[in-house]
Design an enzyme around this catalytic site. Structure first.
Site, PDB file in Angstrom:
ATOM      1  N   GLU A 285      -3.896 -14.820   0.439  1.00 21.96           N
ATOM      2  CA  GLU A 285      -4.396 -14.017   1.486  1.00 21.96           C
ATOM      3  C   GLU A 285      -5.603 -14.156   1.492  1.00 21.96           C
ATOM      4  O   GLU A 285      -6.306 -14.303   2.701  1.00 21.96           O
ATOM      5  CB  GLU A 285      -4.104 -12.345   1.163  1.00 21.96           C
ATOM      6  CG  GLU A 285      -4.402 -11.518   2.191  1.00 21.96           C
ATOM      7  CD  GLU A 285      -4.135 -10.234   1.867  1.00 21.96           C
ATOM      8  OE1 GLU A 285      -3.737  -9.789   1.014  1.00 21.96           O
ATOM      9  OE2 GLU A 285      -4.047  -9.306   2.768  1.00 21.96           O
TER      10      GLU A 285
ATOM     11  N   SER B  18       0.713  -1.329  -0.012  1.00 29.74           N
ATOM     12  CA  SER B  18      -0.012  -0.117   0.010  1.00 29.74           C
ATOM     13  C   SER B  18       0.782   1.164  -0.022  1.00 29.74           C
ATOM     14  O   SER B  18       2.058   1.184   0.552  1.00 29.74           O
ATOM     15  CB  SER B  18      -0.878   0.109   1.223  1.00 29.74           C
ATOM     16  OG  SER B  18      -1.703  -1.128   1.122  1.00 29.74           O
TER      17      SER B  18
END
Lengths: 385, 330
Positions: free
Chosen positions: A247, A132
């Site tokens: 994930e 991110s």
């Protein structure tokens, strides 16, 4: 749907694991406080080492990556039993075991696999995730951190954010832009960056729960060897999609088990305090019971489908994550109702969890992004404009 | 553990889908809805011949010898196409009421004090109490004559309000009221699941074809997210319904009914919303799904009853240590 029971072999595995857990857990040191990151690292890596020595580390990893090559069903049993026994969750080992490790195992060279995978399994090295960025967020591919080739190194500059475990990590799985001219999904590469490299600055961020769960990371001309790149140059987006499918696959299995335990505890608490007589609250808890029961079955369904298709979790993970993150927030709303006035006491159980649960519809792909994935990739609706 | 459909199960499901597409396609369904004609005896017998009602009877008794998981797949298909008639009650009565297994008898059920579905067509009425009793023949005809027809919310489900409390005459000792209620709730949940999956498809189909502001409305996030949530509801309900069918666990059946009711009702409403003004017309099929979903929600096990049952199981000693224990097989 013929078979929700477990084979004899699987049941033996479960029994062996249970016995081992009962013997091993009392040997763990006391749990450190949430803000004691060095303490948390030591605690989590100690546990990982114990798993390694007992032959339970990287259970579902391929054998040639140092794992046990177990089926998803065994991994499911492992996660179920460890959670039920109150064993530590992956914690600081999360990125190494569930993201970076599987990515290196799937996409790395032989040299990369032998360099990075064993220390993860032995609990010697901790990874963090440098995906991110402040200007990108949900639009992950809009990242700007750039890596410029200089001989056999990349020179990396930019900024990352929401980097969990950054303070204690040894390695960072880092997404960088290696071709600024290419379309935004095409010019990205996946690098393994040592966190002690000159030019890396970590600044912890305080969450709304008051803790320092994640950090900002500033990168100022950090030199990363080209040999640390996993996958081809500019092919990092595809590599990342591999990581994300891990994930969103079975990453939450243990947490569903934990939610069912919390729900039972809430009911017991409500019965003890007389709150149980409130039919609105009682029915709310009953509905949550249906919800988490079904989420558990959905997990088994997804795992069975993954097993059939060769082990890579599919888009079922998005379906699961959407409903699970919402249900978990509702669970802690119900907890607040059970607590009554004590819901404002930060030292009461569940109050911090209630705060933490606010991240579930944001982290690992917001619910809005997950709905786009479901709509476009499963339902085949046209891409948005 | 392999919680996915076997080849045989897939074949069974596609066989039923084929039969229903051929015999109860959209035109036929709309005609039935317009005429309010009630049970189609020809189709009922065909369902019987295909094993719909006798599916779980042992082969020695002329049945197919399959289990609840297979029944659930067939009822899901029935729910997709809005197949009318007291399918659940007749299926449950197979083996206990003469002719039910073969689709020669139409058997309905008195479910509490409310109006009774398909009473006018029924050859038998199951009355649930401490035990299960049957009302048939002349006593049933008396009940029908005395009953008042109700203007039914669902054009495909005729309703009658009996003149007073209905009693069964003939005991059916082979049926237990507990397993009947549990299985009735689960099979109804399977119909709801089929409807929820169907309305999701209808919404997606409309969203791909319908253009507004120069683009398919399915490219707009607001519409896309409605559709995504529909799929999520249907898939969660699917996991719950299938698992409850495998384990036969009463709490799981209650959870399945709760989630499938919610999926069918909410999905029909969202489907209506995606269709816009078109969705509010009689011509669109979506209202038929919604009305049936509402009707089914009130039958066998209501949300309030399911939630109470699920709450009662919470915190009880044997479950306190936390849910799944891996022994969920049957």
């Amino acid at each position: 749907m013929t078979d929700l029971s477990y084979s004899e072999e699987e049941q033996e595995f479960r029994a062996r694991l249970r016995t081992w857990l009962a013997g091993a857990l009392p040997g763990l040191p006391p749990k450190p406080s949430p803000d004691d990151w060095p303490g948390r690292r030591a605690y989590d890596t100690t546990w990982q080492r114990m798993l390694y020595d007992a032959g339970y580390a990287g259970l579902h990893w391929p054998v040639d990556a140092g794992g046990q090559g177990a089926t998803p069903t065994r991994q499911l049993i492992f996660l179920e039993e460890t959670e039920k026994a109150g064993a530590p969750y992956v914690g600081a080992n999360f990125v190494g075991l569930l993201h970076a490790g599987p990515t290196v195992a799937a996409e790395g060279t032989a040299a990369q696999r032998s360099r990075w995978l064993p220390p993860v399994l032995r609990g010697e090295e901790i990874w963090c995730q440098g995906f991110s960025e402040p200007e990108a967020g949900s639009d992950l591919a809009a990242l700007r951190t750039r890596a410029v080739r200089d001989g056999d190194h990349y020179v990396v500059s930019g900024q990352k954010i929401w980097t969990s475990h950054a303070e204690v990590a040894d390695w960072c799985e880092l997404l960088v832009r290696t071709d600024p001219e290419a379309p935004k999904h095409r010019g990205i590469s996946w690098l393994a960056m040592p966190m002690d490299a000159p030019g890396v600055t970590v600044r912890p961020l305080r969450t709304l729960a008051g803790s320092t769960e994640f950090a900002e990371m500033f990168l100022d001309e950090v030199r990363v060897p080209v040999s640390h790149r996993v996958g081809e140059e500019n092919d990092g987006w595809r590599v990342t999609m591999v990581t994300l499918s891990f994930e969103r696959g079975t990453a939450f299995v243990g947490e569903v088990v934990a939610c069912r335990r919390t729900l039972a505890a809430l009911a017991a608490d409500a019965r003890a305090t007389g709150r149980w007589d409130d039919p609105v609250l009682r029915r709310r808890l009953g509905r949550l019971n249906a919800e988490f029961g079904a989420l558990w079955r959905l997990t088994q369904w997804n795992v069975s489908e993954a097993q059939r298709s060769g082990g890579v979790p599919g888009t079922g993970g998005s379906v699961f994550k959407l409903r699970y993150s919402q249900a978990r927030q509702e669970l802690y709303e119900a907890a607040a109702e059970v607590l009554g006035a004590d819901a404002s006491d930060l030292d009461r159980e569940w109050v911090l969890d209630r705060l933490s649960s606010l991240s579930y519809t944001i982290a690992a792909g917001t619910s809005q992004i997950q709905r786009n994935i479901v709509a476009e990739r499963i339902l085949g609706l046209p891409k948005g404009r | 553990m392999d919680f996915s459909l076997s080849e045989d199960q897939r074949a069974l499901r596609s066989g039923m889908r084929e039969l229903l597409t051929g015999r109860f396609g959209r035109e036929r369904m709309r005609a039935a809805a317009e005429s309010g004609e009630g049970v189609d005896r020809g189709l009922w017998a065909e369902l019987g011949a295909a094993g719909f009602f006798a599916l779980r009877l042992p082969e020695a008794e002329g049945g197919v010898g399959l289990g609840l998981p297979e029944s659930v797949l067939l009822f899901e298909e029935a729910g997709r196409v809005l197949l009318p008639g007291p399918l659940v009650a007749t299926h449950l009565a197979a083996g206990a009421v003469k002719g039910a297994a073969e689709g020669r008898a139409v058997v309905t059920v008195a479910d509490g004090n409310g109006p009774v579905a398909d009473l006018g067509d029924a050859d038998g009425l199951l009355v649930l109490g401490d035990g299960v009793r049957l009302r048939a023949g002349e006593p049933l005809r008396d009940t029908v004559r005395a009953a008042v027809p109700v203007r039914s919310l669902d054009p495909l489900t005729p309703l009658h309000r009996p003149a007073g409390p209905v009693a069964g005459t003939e005991p059916l000792p082979s049926l237990s009221p507990h397993s009947l209620r549990r299985e009735g709730a689960l099979l109804t949940a399977a119909e709801q699941l089929g409807s929820a999956a169907r309305t999701t498809e209808m919404a997606v189909q409309h969203a791909r074809g319908r253009e507004q502001f120069g683009a398919a409305i399915g490219s707009f996030q607001a519409v896309k997210h409605l559709c995504a949530e529909m799929l999520v509801r249907a898939e969660l309900a699917r996991a719950a319904v299938y698992a409850a069918a495998v384990t036969g666990d009463p709490a799981e059946a209650a959870g399945a009914k709760l989630l499938a009711d919610e999926a069918a009702v909410r999905n029909a409403r969202d489907c209506l919303q995606v269709h816009g003004g078109m969705g509010f017309t009689w011509e669109a099929d979506v209202h038929l799904h919604l009305k049936r979903a509402w009707l089914r929600s009130g039958r066998w096990l209501t949300a309030a009853e399911a939630e109470e049952a699920l709450a009662a199981g919470l915190g009880a000693a044997d479950r306190a240590d936390g849910g799944p224990d891996g022994s969920g097989g049957s």
